[in-house]
Design a protein around this motif. Structure first.
Motif, PDB file in Angstrom:
ATOM      1  N   GLU A 297       3.382 -10.372  -4.476  1.00 36.67           N
ATOM      2  CA  GLU A 297       3.152 -11.491  -5.079  1.00 36.67           C
ATOM      3  C   GLU A 297       4.057 -11.748  -6.162  1.00 36.67           C
ATOM      4  O   GLU A 297       4.215 -11.102  -7.271  1.00 36.67           O
ATOM      5  N   PRO A 298       4.890 -13.129  -5.873  1.00 35.99           N
ATOM      6  CA  PRO A 298       6.095 -13.172  -6.960  1.00 35.99           C
ATOM      7  C   PRO A 298       5.452 -13.689  -8.424  1.00 35.99           C
ATOM      8  O   PRO A 298       6.383 -13.646  -9.286  1.00 35.99           O
ATOM      9  N   GLY A 299       4.354 -14.360  -8.325  1.00 35.97           N
ATOM     10  CA  GLY A 299       3.799 -14.686  -9.781  1.00 35.97           C
ATOM     11  C   GLY A 299       3.954 -16.118  -9.784  1.00 35.97           C
ATOM     12  O   GLY A 299       4.638 -16.764  -8.768  1.00 35.97           O
ATOM     13  N   PHE A 300       3.433 -16.753 -10.408  1.00 40.27           N
ATOM     14  CA  PHE A 300       3.411 -18.339 -10.604  1.00 40.27           C
ATOM     15  C   PHE A 300       4.704 -18.940 -11.061  1.00 40.27           C
ATOM     16  O   PHE A 300       5.073 -19.267 -12.015  1.00 40.27           O
ATOM     17  N   THR A 301       5.883 -19.146  -9.813  1.00 38.99           N
ATOM     18  CA  THR A 301       7.195 -19.319 -10.144  1.00 38.99           C
ATOM     19  C   THR A 301       7.416 -20.838  -9.948  1.00 38.99           C
ATOM     20  O   THR A 301       6.690 -21.413  -8.938  1.00 38.99           O
TER      21      THR A 301
ATOM     22  N   GLU B 213      14.357 -16.467 -10.891  1.00 41.50           N
ATOM     23  CA  GLU B 213      14.983 -14.877 -11.113  1.00 41.50           C
ATOM     24  C   GLU B 213      13.908 -13.986 -11.348  1.00 41.50           C
ATOM     25  O   GLU B 213      13.647 -13.063 -10.846  1.00 41.50           O
ATOM     26  N   GLU B 214      12.741 -14.339 -12.315  1.00 41.98           N
ATOM     27  CA  GLU B 214      11.614 -13.451 -12.338  1.00 41.98           C
ATOM     28  C   GLU B 214      10.896 -13.289 -11.072  1.00 41.98           C
ATOM     29  O   GLU B 214      10.516 -12.268 -10.704  1.00 41.98           O
ATOM     30  N   GLY B 215      10.683 -14.402 -10.389  1.00 39.66           N
ATOM     31  CA  GLY B 215       9.621 -14.305  -9.107  1.00 39.66           C
ATOM     32  C   GLY B 215      10.342 -13.655  -8.236  1.00 39.66           C
ATOM     33  O   GLY B 215       9.664 -12.769  -7.383  1.00 39.66           O
ATOM     34  N   ALA B 216      11.696 -13.697  -7.918  1.00 37.57           N
ATOM     35  CA  ALA B 216      12.328 -12.760  -6.859  1.00 37.57           C
ATOM     36  C   ALA B 216      12.328 -11.215  -7.088  1.00 37.57           C
ATOM     37  O   ALA B 216      12.848 -10.731  -5.940  1.00 37.57           O
ATOM     38  N   GLU B 217      12.081 -10.829  -8.427  1.00 42.56           N
ATOM     39  CA  GLU B 217      12.471  -9.483  -8.745  1.00 42.56           C
ATOM     40  C   GLU B 217      11.567  -8.627  -7.684  1.00 42.56           C
ATOM     41  O   GLU B 217      12.263  -7.575  -7.142  1.00 42.56           O
ATOM     42  N   ILE B 218      10.278  -8.931  -7.396  1.00 44.60           N
ATOM     43  CA  ILE B 218       9.499  -7.880  -6.553  1.00 44.60           C
ATOM     44  C   ILE B 218       9.976  -7.933  -5.157  1.00 44.60           C
ATOM     45  O   ILE B 218       9.803  -7.164  -4.244  1.00 44.60           O
TER      46      ILE B 218
ATOM     47  N   GLY C 187      13.464   2.324   0.543  1.00 50.15           N
ATOM     48  CA  GLY C 187      13.954   3.372   1.573  1.00 50.15           C
ATOM     49  C   GLY C 187      13.022   4.043   2.421  1.00 50.15           C
ATOM     50  O   GLY C 187      11.746   3.657   2.144  1.00 50.15           O
ATOM     51  N   PRO C 188      13.145   4.963   3.135  1.00 51.64           N
ATOM     52  CA  PRO C 188      11.944   5.654   4.303  1.00 51.64           C
ATOM     53  C   PRO C 188      11.053   6.086   3.405  1.00 51.64           C
ATOM     54  O   PRO C 188       9.978   6.201   3.922  1.00 51.64           O
ATOM     55  N   ASP C 189      11.261   6.202   2.187  1.00 47.21           N
ATOM     56  CA  ASP C 189      10.163   7.170   1.379  1.00 47.21           C
ATOM     57  C   ASP C 189       9.280   6.283   0.480  1.00 47.21           C
ATOM     58  O   ASP C 189       8.473   6.725  -0.068  1.00 47.21           O
ATOM     59  N   GLY C 190       9.506   4.912   0.686  1.00 48.06           N
ATOM     60  CA  GLY C 190       8.725   3.895  -0.070  1.00 48.06           C
ATOM     61  C   GLY C 190       7.374   3.633   0.463  1.00 48.06           C
ATOM     62  O   GLY C 190       6.891   4.338   1.523  1.00 48.06           O
ATOM     63  N   PRO C 191       6.604   3.145  -0.328  1.00 49.62           N
ATOM     64  CA  PRO C 191       5.147   2.624   0.073  1.00 49.62           C
ATOM     65  C   PRO C 191       5.158   1.524   1.110  1.00 49.62           C
ATOM     66  O   PRO C 191       6.259   0.997   1.362  1.00 49.62           O
TER      67      PRO C 191
ATOM     68  N   GLY D 124       3.295  -3.903 -10.513  1.00 55.60           N
ATOM     69  CA  GLY D 124       2.462  -3.026  -9.654  1.00 55.60           C
ATOM     70  C   GLY D 124       1.580  -3.023  -8.565  1.00 55.60           C
ATOM     71  O   GLY D 124       1.605  -4.514  -8.378  1.00 55.60           O
ATOM     72  N   PRO D 125       0.700  -2.373  -8.319  1.00 53.57           N
ATOM     73  CA  PRO D 125      -0.183  -2.813  -7.127  1.00 53.57           C
ATOM     74  C   PRO D 125      -1.238  -3.921  -7.453  1.00 53.57           C
ATOM     75  O   PRO D 125      -1.554  -4.025  -8.555  1.00 53.57           O
ATOM     76  N   LEU D 126      -1.656  -4.677  -6.615  1.00 46.71           N
ATOM     77  CA  LEU D 126      -2.789  -5.571  -7.074  1.00 46.71           C
ATOM     78  C   LEU D 126      -3.944  -5.410  -6.057  1.00 46.71           C
ATOM     79  O   LEU D 126      -3.667  -4.769  -5.029  1.00 46.71           O
ATOM     80  N   PRO D 127      -5.257  -5.719  -6.460  1.00 51.19           N
ATOM     81  CA  PRO D 127      -6.149  -5.393  -5.667  1.00 51.19           C
ATOM     82  C   PRO D 127      -6.333  -6.462  -4.666  1.00 51.19           C
ATOM     83  O   PRO D 127      -6.028  -7.576  -4.751  1.00 51.19           O
ATOM     84  N   TRP D 128      -6.931  -5.896  -3.288  1.00 51.43           N
ATOM     85  CA  TRP D 128      -6.975  -7.003  -2.444  1.00 51.43           C
ATOM     86  C   TRP D 128      -8.024  -7.679  -2.777  1.00 51.43           C
ATOM     87  O   TRP D 128      -8.082  -8.831  -1.987  1.00 51.43           O
TER      88      TRP D 128
END
Length: 235
Positions: A187-191, A205-210, A218-222, A231-235
């Motif tokens: 979710e980039p946010g209201f960009t 610039e802010e929206g593209a951050e995530i 990397g392979p160990d990422g979520p 951070g995480p958002l609720p479904w």
């Protein structure tokens, strides 16, 4: 060098994401529907233009051949999308809501995402660290849309949030089907972009951050998650 394809990338969040990833050392394929705009954007960025309309099978197949001939793919960013409610076309709940209006939005936001992902899966499977980033929206969150007092609660549209909720479901199921990939929705946010008539309150610039952050996992990422820059958002 990491090879990345971004759909809908000649402007807005796609363009800024491409700029950041080129700076980070990625070989970026700029997926664009308009050949001229795509070429000019790629020249400015130091990226590689790819003619790509996510709603057309032949266009997507040709894009696969182009990217494959250029060495393959490690990261796919499904960024292309439309938000027809902003044009006042009646895609809100009520007597004016029709299947055709819903279908037009789903064709790009959902079926286009599936079409592109399906077509590029063979290339991604050859990567040692395949990543897929699906650009979603906070409006896709059933938890937020059903909670009074949240910014999402008062949004009247149905086609756009429904399409992005479908993107989230696809993200979860793809992540389970391909455990060796890192596949997430963001979710980039209201960009402020053309998608919302430049009414957003934050910069590209802010929206593209995530998007950039998840593209560089990397392979160990979520995987199989739904994230904002905070951070995480609720479904």
């Amino acid at each position: 060098m990491t090879a990345t394809l971004i759909t809908g990338a000649n402007k807005g969040l796609g363009y800024e994401t491409a700029r950041r990833l080129v700076a980070a050392g990625h070989t970026v394929h700029l997926g664009c529907r308009d050949a001229g705009r795509g070429r000019r954007a790629a020249e400015r960025l130091g990226a590689r233009p790819v003619l790509l309309d996510v709603t057309e099978d032949a266009s997507v197949a040709a894009a696969v051949r182009t990217v494959a001939a250029d060495g393959g793919l490690d990261v796919l960013i499904n960024n292309a999308g439309i938000q027809r409610e902003m044009a006042g076309d009646g895609t809100t709940v009520g007597a004016e809501l029709t299947a055709d209006l819903m279908r037009a939005t789903f064709e790009t936001n959902v079926f286009g995402m599936v079409r592109v992902t399906h077509a590029f899966l063979p290339l991604l499977r050859r990567s040692t660290a395949p990543v897929v980033v699906n650009v979603s929206s906070g409006l896709a969150s059933l938890a937020l849309l059903s909670t009074p007092g949240t910014p999402a609660y008062d949004y009247p549209g149905i086609a756009y949030p429904a399409s992005k909720t479908a993107v989230n479901m696809l993200t979860v199921q793809y992540a389970k089907a391909y455990p060796g990939f890192r596949i997430n929705a963001v979710e980039p946010g209201f960009t402020s972009t053309d998608l919302n008539g430049n009414t957003g309150h934050q910069s590209v610039e802010e929206g593209a951050e995530i998007i950039v952050r998840m593209a560089r996992l990397g392979p160990d990422g979520p995987t199989g998650g739904f994230f904002t820059a905070e951070g995480p958002l609720p479904w």
